[in-house]
Each structure stands twice: as C-alpha cells, then as structure tokens.
Motif scaffolding. Structure first.
Motif, PDB file in Angstrom:
ATOM      1  N   GLU A   1      58.623  41.037  30.962  1.00  0.00           N
ATOM      2  CA  GLU A   1      60.025  40.925  31.334  1.00  0.00           C
ATOM      3  C   GLU A   1      60.417  41.969  32.377  1.00  0.00           C
ATOM      4  O   GLU A   1      61.250  41.706  33.245  1.00  0.00           O
ATOM      5  CB  GLU A   1      60.902  41.091  30.090  1.00  0.00           C
ATOM      6  CG  GLU A   1      60.907  39.887  29.158  1.00  0.00           C
ATOM      7  CD  GLU A   1      61.757  38.759  29.696  1.00  0.00           C
ATOM      8  OE1 GLU A   1      62.990  38.895  29.714  1.00  0.00           O
ATOM      9  OE2 GLU A   1      61.174  37.734  30.121  1.00  0.00           O
ATOM     10  N   SER A   2      59.802  43.136  32.313  1.00  0.00           N
ATOM     11  CA  SER A   2      60.127  44.208  33.261  1.00  0.00           C
ATOM     12  C   SER A   2      59.668  43.902  34.678  1.00  0.00           C
ATOM     13  O   SER A   2      60.109  44.561  35.633  1.00  0.00           O
ATOM     14  CB  SER A   2      59.499  45.531  32.804  1.00  0.00           C
ATOM     15  OG  SER A   2      58.093  45.540  33.006  1.00  0.00           O
ATOM     16  N   LEU A   3      58.817  42.899  34.843  1.00  0.00           N
ATOM     17  CA  LEU A   3      58.330  42.538  36.174  1.00  0.00           C
ATOM     18  C   LEU A   3      59.419  41.892  37.024  1.00  0.00           C
ATOM     19  O   LEU A   3      59.308  41.852  38.255  1.00  0.00           O
ATOM     20  CB  LEU A   3      57.125  41.591  36.057  1.00  0.00           C
ATOM     21  CG  LEU A   3      55.892  42.160  35.345  1.00  0.00           C
ATOM     22  CD1 LEU A   3      54.817  41.087  35.211  1.00  0.00           C
ATOM     23  CD2 LEU A   3      55.332  43.372  36.079  1.00  0.00           C
ATOM     24  N   ASN A   4      60.440  41.342  36.356  1.00  0.00           N
ATOM     25  CA  ASN A   4      61.599  40.769  37.057  1.00  0.00           C
ATOM     26  C   ASN A   4      61.196  39.760  38.128  1.00  0.00           C
ATOM     27  O   ASN A   4      61.644  39.829  39.272  1.00  0.00           O
ATOM     28  CB  ASN A   4      62.443  41.888  37.693  1.00  0.00           C
ATOM     29  CG  ASN A   4      63.114  42.761  36.656  1.00  0.00           C
ATOM     30  OD1 ASN A   4      63.623  42.269  35.654  1.00  0.00           O
ATOM     31  ND2 ASN A   4      63.101  44.066  36.894  1.00  0.00           N
ATOM     32  N   ASN A   5      60.345  38.820  37.750  1.00  0.00           N
ATOM     33  CA  ASN A   5      59.866  37.830  38.726  1.00  0.00           C
ATOM     34  C   ASN A   5      60.406  36.429  38.455  1.00  0.00           C
ATOM     35  O   ASN A   5      59.863  35.440  38.938  1.00  0.00           O
ATOM     36  CB  ASN A   5      58.337  37.804  38.745  1.00  0.00           C
ATOM     37  CG  ASN A   5      57.740  37.611  37.362  1.00  0.00           C
ATOM     38  OD1 ASN A   5      58.436  37.198  36.431  1.00  0.00           O
ATOM     39  ND2 ASN A   5      56.461  37.897  37.223  1.00  0.00           N
TER      40      ASN A   5
ATOM     41  N   LYS B   1      47.627  43.465  30.146  1.00  0.00           N
ATOM     42  CA  LYS B   1      48.515  43.572  31.311  1.00  0.00           C
ATOM     43  C   LYS B   1      47.773  43.186  32.583  1.00  0.00           C
ATOM     44  O   LYS B   1      48.329  42.504  33.456  1.00  0.00           O
ATOM     45  CB  LYS B   1      49.045  45.001  31.428  1.00  0.00           C
ATOM     46  CG  LYS B   1      50.079  45.380  30.387  1.00  0.00           C
ATOM     47  CD  LYS B   1      50.523  46.833  30.572  1.00  0.00           C
ATOM     48  CE  LYS B   1      51.564  47.232  29.546  1.00  0.00           C
ATOM     49  NZ  LYS B   1      51.981  48.657  29.693  1.00  0.00           N
ATOM     50  N   ASN B   2      46.524  43.602  32.692  1.00  0.00           N
ATOM     51  CA  ASN B   2      45.727  43.258  33.874  1.00  0.00           C
ATOM     52  C   ASN B   2      45.509  41.748  33.958  1.00  0.00           C
ATOM     53  O   ASN B   2      45.584  41.157  35.045  1.00  0.00           O
ATOM     54  CB  ASN B   2      44.387  43.979  33.836  1.00  0.00           C
ATOM     55  CG  ASN B   2      44.515  45.471  34.081  1.00  0.00           C
ATOM     56  OD1 ASN B   2      45.485  45.931  34.691  1.00  0.00           O
ATOM     57  ND2 ASN B   2      43.558  46.237  33.603  1.00  0.00           N
ATOM     58  N   ILE B   3      45.226  41.113  32.817  1.00  0.00           N
ATOM     59  CA  ILE B   3      45.044  39.657  32.797  1.00  0.00           C
ATOM     60  C   ILE B   3      46.338  38.964  33.217  1.00  0.00           C
ATOM     61  O   ILE B   3      46.335  38.034  34.024  1.00  0.00           O
ATOM     62  CB  ILE B   3      44.608  39.186  31.400  1.00  0.00           C
ATOM     63  CG1 ILE B   3      43.232  39.738  31.046  1.00  0.00           C
ATOM     64  CG2 ILE B   3      44.600  37.648  31.332  1.00  0.00           C
ATOM     65  CD1 ILE B   3      42.813  39.471  29.614  1.00  0.00           C
ATOM     66  N   LEU B   4      47.445  39.426  32.666  1.00  0.00           N
ATOM     67  CA  LEU B   4      48.751  38.852  33.018  1.00  0.00           C
ATOM     68  C   LEU B   4      49.009  38.952  34.512  1.00  0.00           C
ATOM     69  O   LEU B   4      49.419  37.966  35.155  1.00  0.00           O
ATOM     70  CB  LEU B   4      49.859  39.564  32.243  1.00  0.00           C
ATOM     71  CG  LEU B   4      51.298  39.185  32.612  1.00  0.00           C
ATOM     72  CD1 LEU B   4      51.562  37.714  32.314  1.00  0.00           C
ATOM     73  CD2 LEU B   4      52.292  40.067  31.860  1.00  0.00           C
ATOM     74  N   ASN B   5      48.757  40.092  35.088  1.00  0.00           N
ATOM     75  CA  ASN B   5      48.999  40.284  36.521  1.00  0.00           C
ATOM     76  C   ASN B   5      48.097  39.392  37.364  1.00  0.00           C
ATOM     77  O   ASN B   5      48.524  38.861  38.401  1.00  0.00           O
ATOM     78  CB  ASN B   5      48.797  41.753  36.897  1.00  0.00           C
ATOM     79  CG  ASN B   5      49.903  42.647  36.341  1.00  0.00           C
ATOM     80  OD1 ASN B   5      51.046  42.216  36.231  1.00  0.00           O
ATOM     81  ND2 ASN B   5      49.572  43.875  35.992  1.00  0.00           N
TER      82      ASN B   5
ATOM     83  N   GLU C   1      55.050  44.381  22.877  1.00  0.00           N
ATOM     84  CA  GLU C   1      54.992  45.332  23.998  1.00  0.00           C
ATOM     85  C   GLU C   1      54.603  44.622  25.291  1.00  0.00           C
ATOM     86  O   GLU C   1      55.145  44.924  26.368  1.00  0.00           O
ATOM     87  CB  GLU C   1      53.995  46.456  23.695  1.00  0.00           C
ATOM     88  CG  GLU C   1      54.463  47.442  22.641  1.00  0.00           C
ATOM     89  CD  GLU C   1      54.199  46.951  21.218  1.00  0.00           C
ATOM     90  OE1 GLU C   1      53.793  45.778  21.046  1.00  0.00           O
ATOM     91  OE2 GLU C   1      54.406  47.751  20.286  1.00  0.00           O
ATOM     92  N   LEU C   2      53.671  43.675  25.190  1.00  0.00           N
ATOM     93  CA  LEU C   2      53.258  42.922  26.382  1.00  0.00           C
ATOM     94  C   LEU C   2      54.404  42.057  26.881  1.00  0.00           C
ATOM     95  O   LEU C   2      54.622  41.936  28.096  1.00  0.00           O
ATOM     96  CB  LEU C   2      52.042  42.051  26.058  1.00  0.00           C
ATOM     97  CG  LEU C   2      51.443  41.274  27.235  1.00  0.00           C
ATOM     98  CD1 LEU C   2      50.998  42.213  28.354  1.00  0.00           C
ATOM     99  CD2 LEU C   2      50.268  40.415  26.772  1.00  0.00           C
ATOM    100  N   TYR C   3      55.156  41.458  25.976  1.00  0.00           N
ATOM    101  CA  TYR C   3      56.319  40.661  26.361  1.00  0.00           C
ATOM    102  C   TYR C   3      57.325  41.523  27.128  1.00  0.00           C
ATOM    103  O   TYR C   3      57.837  41.111  28.180  1.00  0.00           O
ATOM    104  CB  TYR C   3      56.975  40.059  25.122  1.00  0.00           C
ATOM    105  CG  TYR C   3      58.270  39.323  25.408  1.00  0.00           C
ATOM    106  CD1 TYR C   3      58.264  37.963  25.715  1.00  0.00           C
ATOM    107  CD2 TYR C   3      59.489  39.990  25.386  1.00  0.00           C
ATOM    108  CE1 TYR C   3      59.446  37.288  25.991  1.00  0.00           C
ATOM    109  CE2 TYR C   3      60.673  39.321  25.653  1.00  0.00           C
ATOM    110  CZ  TYR C   3      60.650  37.977  25.954  1.00  0.00           C
ATOM    111  OH  TYR C   3      61.828  37.315  26.228  1.00  0.00           O
TER     112      TYR C   3
END
Length: 282
Positions: free
Chosen positions: A84-88, A44-48, A78-80
């Motif tokens: 998706e929850s980031l709504n960006n 999650k940190n890498i994704l952000n 779970e990462l997907y």
C-alpha cells in the motif's frame, strides 16, 4: 529460481489491452506450496519484480492465517502495508479464511480481501473443517460485516468448479444454484471459479458458461485455473472461450507452483496459470 518462469510477454500488451484483467496470486497461492519459507524482504523483492515486469491490475500478497498452519504466510499484513505504501494505484488483497480473522483484517485497515468457499461439501469439510452449509452461513455474516464497513470490492473464491479432488464431478444444477446464492452477496464484486483439480474440461466449461451467463452477470466472474503439461491445450481453449464471453479476469502467478497444499497431496497439485502459459494464448 524465478527467472525460469518469466516469459517473453510484452508488458505493453497488459497495459494496453483494457479487456484483460490479471489478478496475481504468486505471493499467496504460489508461495504456499513452496518448501522454503521466504522472508519479508524476499517477498518484497518478488512483489516489486511482479509489478515492474508484468504490472497486473490486482495482487494478492498473502493470507491472515495461523503460522502453525501456513508458516509461509507470516508477515502477510506487513507485506500488505508495504504494498500500500508504494502508492501505485493498484489494489492489494489479503485472503481472510474466516470471520475471526476478518476482525484482524479490519483492525489493520485492510481494504480489499478475498474469502473462500466451495461447490463441494466434502472439500469444505477437509479444507476448513466446516460443512458447506456452515460455510455459507459464515459468509453471510462476513458479507454483512463488510457491508457495514462499506467494503464492497472483495473476492470470493469458489473451489471445486465442476470437480472435487475427493469425490465425483459436481452437477451443473448445484453449481448454478450456488452461484445464484453467492451472487446475492453484495460485498463480493468478484466470484472466482476455481478449477481446484486442474481437470476441468473445455466441453464441461462450455456447457456451464452457456448456462451461467443466463442467470448472472458474467462480468462478475473470474477464473482460477491450474495447469500441467497434459492439459495445456485444454486450458488455452477454456481461456479463449472465457474471453469471448467477456469473462476477462484471470488469476495468474509468477511462480510455477500452487494449489491447496494444506488439503491436497503433492502429487495431486497442479501449477497455477502462469504468465508463460498465457503467452501461448496471446
């Protein structure tokens, strides 16, 4: 460990250049070659960081694959869902290796998926234990399932563009014939030409693209390139020509590694195209 990969690329360049579309593969192709197994929190940190620093158009966040084969891909679903929850308004993808795993993807409401095929029968047999003929038949079934579920924005990786790591070069006629075939599968809006070996030459690419543009819409194509210190200039020439021909979708990684680690030996792997290399072009 990731800071040494970061370049001085301006984030505004990517936001303002509408012709260049970046598909980040760090969390799938980049991580799969890593020895360390990353936790969901680390991913999650890498994704952000990828989103905050580079803001690519699309991001592949993992693969629905057996943990025994690739333990690194654990928690991909779970990462997907977190992504998706980031709504960006970005599109997030999961790689789905076969029709059986597609059911899992559909059960988890995965909207965008990537799939794999090849121009090489030898590579397919070593990579997924199926002939290229059988792979095509399965992809036809996948295409039909996707169509029935009204899922039309999916990606198809086509490995061994021009060369196979376990054999000789693949003739242009066979590549063109396969591209015509895959182009007819309406559930895949992106056909990704993957230089699996990192040995695609500029001259070969130029000859192929001149032929390809005469048979299919090149806007449907993307490039997945592997690089090393010896082929850097060649890679930059390929990207430059691709952009001139309106092939403007590039796979890219935040991590300076990548490749088909399950099938190929470490000494034959080359890093994915990364942001630092792309900086040399722009």
């Amino acid at each position: 460990m990731y800071k040494n990969v970061l370049s001085k690329i301006s984030r505004n360049y990517f936001n303002n250049n509408n012709s260049l579309k970046l598909f980040d593969v760090s969390l799938r192709d980049g991580l799969q070659a890593q020895k360390k197994i990353y936790s969901l929190s680390e991913k999650k940190n890498i994704l952000n960081e990828i989103i905050d620093i580079y803001n690519p158009d699309n991001i592949e966040v993992g693969s629905i694959v057996s943990e025994k084969v690739l333990p690194q891909m654990k928690d991909s679903i779970e990462l997907y869902k977190y992504a998706e929850s980031l709504n960006n308004n970005k599109k997030y993808y999961l790689l789905v290796p076969n029709k059986n795993k597609l059911k899992i993807a559909l059960d988890n409401d995965i909207k965008n998926m990537s799939f794999i095929s090849s121009f090489s029968d030898t590579f397919q047999r070593k990579n997924i234990k199926k002939s290229l003929y059988d792979t095509k038949k399965e992809i036809e079934k996948i295409n039909k399932i996707l169509k029935n579920n009204n899922l039309k924005e999916n990606k198809l990786y086509l490995s061994c563009f021009n060369k196979c790591p376990f054999g000789s070069s693949i003739c242009n006629y066979d590549i063109l014939e396969d591209l015509i075939y895959y182009n007819e599968l309406e559930s895949f809006n992106e056909l990704c030409l993957s230089d699996t070996t990192g040995k695609l030459t500029f001259d070969d690419f130029k000859e192929l693209i001149y032929d390809i543009r005469g048979i299919i819409n090149v806007n449907k194509l993307s490039l997945h390139l592997h690089c090393n210190s010896k082929n850097l200039d060649n890679t930059i020439e390929i990207i430059d020509l691709a952009l001139k021909f309106s092939i403007n979708k590039l796979d890219i990684s935040y991590i300076d590694e990548g490749g088909c680690s399950v099938t190929m030996n470490d000494e034959n792997l080359n890093s994915n195209l990364n942001y630092k290399i792309l900086e040399k072009l722009i």
